[in-house]
Design a protein around this motif. Structure first.
Motif, PDB file in Angstrom:
ATOM      1  N   LEU A  18       0.832  -1.208   0.000  1.00  0.00           N
ATOM      2  CA  LEU A  18       0.000   0.000   0.000  1.00  0.00           C
ATOM      3  C   LEU A  18       0.866   1.257   0.000  1.00  0.00           C
ATOM      4  N   TRP A  21       2.453   1.664  -3.455  1.00  0.00           N
ATOM      5  CA  TRP A  21       1.452   2.067  -4.455  1.00  0.00           C
ATOM      6  C   TRP A  21       1.016   3.508  -4.246  1.00  0.00           C
ATOM      7  N   ARG A  22       0.800   3.892  -2.978  1.00  0.00           N
ATOM      8  CA  ARG A  22       0.309   5.245  -2.689  1.00  0.00           C
ATOM      9  C   ARG A  22       1.301   6.305  -3.154  1.00  0.00           C
ATOM     10  N   TYR A  43      -6.851   1.113  -6.509  1.00  0.00           N
ATOM     11  CA  TYR A  43      -5.903   0.253  -5.785  1.00  0.00           C
ATOM     12  C   TYR A  43      -6.535  -1.107  -5.480  1.00  0.00           C
ATOM     13  N   LYS A  47      -5.003  -4.568  -7.054  1.00  0.00           N
ATOM     14  CA  LYS A  47      -4.428  -5.561  -6.142  1.00  0.00           C
ATOM     15  C   LYS A  47      -5.358  -6.746  -5.913  1.00  0.00           C
TER      16      LYS A  47
END
Length: 254
Positions: A18, A21-22, A43, A47
């Motif tokens: 996370l 990705w963020r 997201y 995922k």
């Protein structure tokens, strides 16, 4: 809960993914209304977490990570906080959110093929770069934790040494107190013995004086008695002599 049906369990790997990705998709978070929730919907789809977690839950997870990082960062700036060394995500979040250290400091560039068709997509390269950075941050976090552990061990060793020194000094003080107490007890016993001997001497002296006084009184009484007896005998003899004289005079006149 990290799951809508209570079965899916959110792991540390999900948290690391996370964070990567963020930060890799920072451009999606424009600050406009509903931009964040739409980004987290993307997201969840990317995922393959649809039906396992909701975009709102993922958003809350990210906000919690960010808030905890900010809290620890603030505490470290005003006096330090040991929680930084124990929170596993601090170094990663610091690298992700801090602007003081450029990302290139953490990221090892991905080798790109000379052929354009072999080059990975931009998003994939960014995530690969961030995974590399993540591993580097984890390594640095482990180093910091190791150093913190060493410092803690050193503090414990010094504390143990100080405690041992305090115990040694306390034992010495206790021995000294016992020695002084023994000396005081010896002095008290000697003084008590001296007082007892003095009382015995005084008692013997009083007894001796009393006996002498009794003997002197008896001698006086005996002397007084003899003197009274002698006086009575003399008086009786004088009376008899006067009586004889009167009798002789009477007989002579007759």
């Amino acid at each position: 809960m990290g799951s809508e049906d209570g079965v899916f369990k959110w792991t540390d790997a999900n948290t690391a993914d996370l964070i990567v990705w963020r930060v890799s998709n920072k451009s999606l978070f424009t600050g406009r209304r509903n931009a964040a929730i739409k980004a987290f919907e993307l997201y969840v789809k990317e995922k393959q977490l649809v039906g396992k977690v909701t975009p709102a839950w993922v958003r809350k997870k990210w906000e919690n990570l960010k808030q905890k990082y900010k809290d620890l960062k603030s505490l470290s700036m005003v006096g330090g906080d040991t929680s930084i060394a124990t929170w596993k995500w601090y170094a990663i979040m610091d690298g992700a959110l801090s602007s003081e250290t450029p990302l290139s400091h953490f990221i090892t560039p991905v080798q790109v093929s000379s052929s354009a068709q072999d080059a990975p997509p931009i998003k994939q390269r960014k995530e690969e770069d961030w995974l590399t950075a993540l591993r580097e941050m984890e390594r640095r976090q482990e180093e910091r934790e190791g150093q913190a552990s060493e410092r803690e061990d050193e503090r414990d060793r010094r504390a143990a040494a100080r405690e041992e020194e305090r115990d040694r000094r306390a034992a010495e003080r206790e021995v000294e107190r016992d020695r002084r107490a023994a000396e005081r007890e010896e002095v008290r016993e000697r003084q008590a013995l001296e007082r007892e001997e003095r009382r015995e001497r005084e008692m013997f002296a009083r007894q001796e004086r009393w006996e002498k006084e009794m003997l002197a009184r008896e001698e006086r009484q005996e002397r007084d008695y003899r003197e009274r007896e002698e006086r009575r005998e003399r008086e009786a003899a004088a009376r008899e002599e006067r009586l004889f004289k009167l009798l002789e005079t009477f007989m002579a006149n007759k």
